[in-house]
Write a protein that holds these residues in place. Structure first.
Motif, PDB file in Angstrom:
ATOM      1  N   ASP A   3      -4.418 -26.212  -0.595  1.00 14.11           N
ATOM      2  CA  ASP A   3      -3.906 -24.861  -0.398  1.00 14.11           C
ATOM      3  C   ASP A   3      -2.532 -24.986   0.225  1.00 14.11           C
ATOM      4  O   ASP A   3      -2.390 -25.198   1.405  1.00 14.11           O
ATOM      5  CB  ASP A   3      -4.828 -24.051   0.506  1.00 14.11           C
ATOM      6  N   SER A  12      -2.866 -22.849  -4.932  1.00 15.15           N
ATOM      7  CA  SER A  12      -4.157 -23.437  -4.618  1.00 15.15           C
ATOM      8  C   SER A  12      -4.749 -24.167  -5.809  1.00 15.15           C
ATOM      9  O   SER A  12      -4.592 -23.769  -6.952  1.00 15.15           O
ATOM     10  CB  SER A  12      -5.141 -22.346  -4.181  1.00 15.15           C
ATOM     11  N   SER A  13      -5.462 -25.238  -5.505  1.00 14.07           N
ATOM     12  CA  SER A  13      -6.118 -26.038  -6.535  1.00 14.07           C
ATOM     13  C   SER A  13      -7.452 -26.507  -5.985  1.00 14.07           C
ATOM     14  O   SER A  13      -7.587 -26.784  -4.797  1.00 14.07           O
ATOM     15  CB  SER A  13      -5.232 -27.245  -6.874  1.00 14.07           C
ATOM     16  N   THR A  31      -8.879 -26.883 -11.352  1.00 15.87           N
ATOM     17  CA  THR A  31      -8.293 -25.620 -11.739  1.00 15.87           C
ATOM     18  C   THR A  31      -7.332 -25.195 -10.638  1.00 15.87           C
ATOM     19  O   THR A  31      -7.485 -25.609  -9.488  1.00 15.87           O
ATOM     20  CB  THR A  31      -9.354 -24.528 -11.996  1.00 15.87           C
ATOM     21  N   MET A  33      -4.462 -21.948  -9.206  1.00  6.02           N
ATOM     22  CA  MET A  33      -4.142 -20.524  -9.223  1.00  6.02           C
ATOM     23  C   MET A  33      -2.685 -20.298  -8.851  1.00  6.02           C
ATOM     24  O   MET A  33      -2.118 -21.048  -8.066  1.00  6.02           O
ATOM     25  CB  MET A  33      -4.988 -19.774  -8.190  1.00  6.02           C
ATOM     26  N   HIS A  37      -2.456 -15.153  -6.603  1.00  3.63           N
ATOM     27  CA  HIS A  37      -3.869 -14.962  -6.922  1.00  3.63           C
ATOM     28  C   HIS A  37      -4.756 -15.001  -5.683  1.00  3.63           C
ATOM     29  O   HIS A  37      -4.299 -14.951  -4.570  1.00  3.63           O
ATOM     30  CB  HIS A  37      -4.303 -16.020  -7.939  1.00  3.63           C
ATOM     31  N   ARG A  38      -5.990 -15.208  -5.874  1.00  2.00           N
ATOM     32  CA  ARG A  38      -7.066 -15.114  -4.896  1.00  2.00           C
ATOM     33  C   ARG A  38      -6.872 -15.931  -3.612  1.00  2.00           C
ATOM     34  O   ARG A  38      -6.147 -16.890  -3.586  1.00  2.00           O
ATOM     35  CB  ARG A  38      -8.357 -15.585  -5.558  1.00  2.00           C
ATOM     36  N   GLU A  42     -12.421 -17.237  -1.791  1.00  3.81           N
ATOM     37  CA  GLU A  42     -12.805 -16.537  -3.015  1.00  3.81           C
ATOM     38  C   GLU A  42     -12.694 -17.481  -4.218  1.00  3.81           C
ATOM     39  O   GLU A  42     -13.537 -17.473  -5.110  1.00  3.81           O
ATOM     40  CB  GLU A  42     -11.914 -15.314  -3.206  1.00  3.81           C
ATOM     41  N   MET A  43     -11.671 -18.321  -4.215  1.00  2.72           N
ATOM     42  CA  MET A  43     -11.502 -19.289  -5.296  1.00  2.72           C
ATOM     43  C   MET A  43     -12.658 -20.295  -5.318  1.00  2.72           C
ATOM     44  O   MET A  43     -13.208 -20.600  -6.372  1.00  2.72           O
ATOM     45  CB  MET A  43     -10.175 -20.021  -5.122  1.00  2.72           C
ATOM     46  N   THR A  46     -15.787 -18.616  -6.597  1.00  2.00           N
ATOM     47  CA  THR A  46     -15.709 -18.263  -8.005  1.00  2.00           C
ATOM     48  C   THR A  46     -15.741 -19.473  -8.931  1.00  2.00           C
ATOM     49  O   THR A  46     -16.420 -19.463  -9.955  1.00  2.00           O
ATOM     50  CB  THR A  46     -14.420 -17.455  -8.276  1.00  2.00           C
ATOM     51  N   TYR A  47     -15.029 -20.545  -8.588  1.00  2.95           N
ATOM     52  CA  TYR A  47     -14.816 -21.634  -9.538  1.00  2.95           C
ATOM     53  C   TYR A  47     -15.543 -22.941  -9.249  1.00  2.95           C
ATOM     54  O   TYR A  47     -15.756 -23.733 -10.160  1.00  2.95           O
ATOM     55  CB  TYR A  47     -13.314 -21.917  -9.666  1.00  2.95           C
TER      56      TYR A  47
END
Length: 63
Positions: A3, A12-13, A31, A33, A37-38, A42-43, A46-47
């Motif tokens: 982050d 962020s990754s 992944t 962002m 984004h988020r 939350e990332m 979600t992922y």
């Protein structure tokens, strides 16, 4: 999880390792962002589960 300022506009990754049958890491899945984004938590919520499902599928193929 990273982050921070990875590249302009990219903040962020999140990544997971892909080990072979001996446990050696042979690849990774990730992944990222855009900075707009988020939020980090939350990332992850979600992922991460999706990345772990794909990781498990690849591990099955490698064994």
């Amino acid at each position: 999880m990273a982050d921070g300022d990875l590249a302009p506009g990219f903040k962020s990754s999140i990544a997971v390792p892909v080990p072979n049958v001996r446990g050696a890491v042979v690849a990774s899945l990730n992944t990222g962002m855009a900075a707009t984004h988020r939020v980090v938590q939350e990332m992850v919520e979600t992922y991460l589960s999706a990345l772990l499902k794909v990781q498990a599928g690849i591990e099955r193929v490698l064994t």
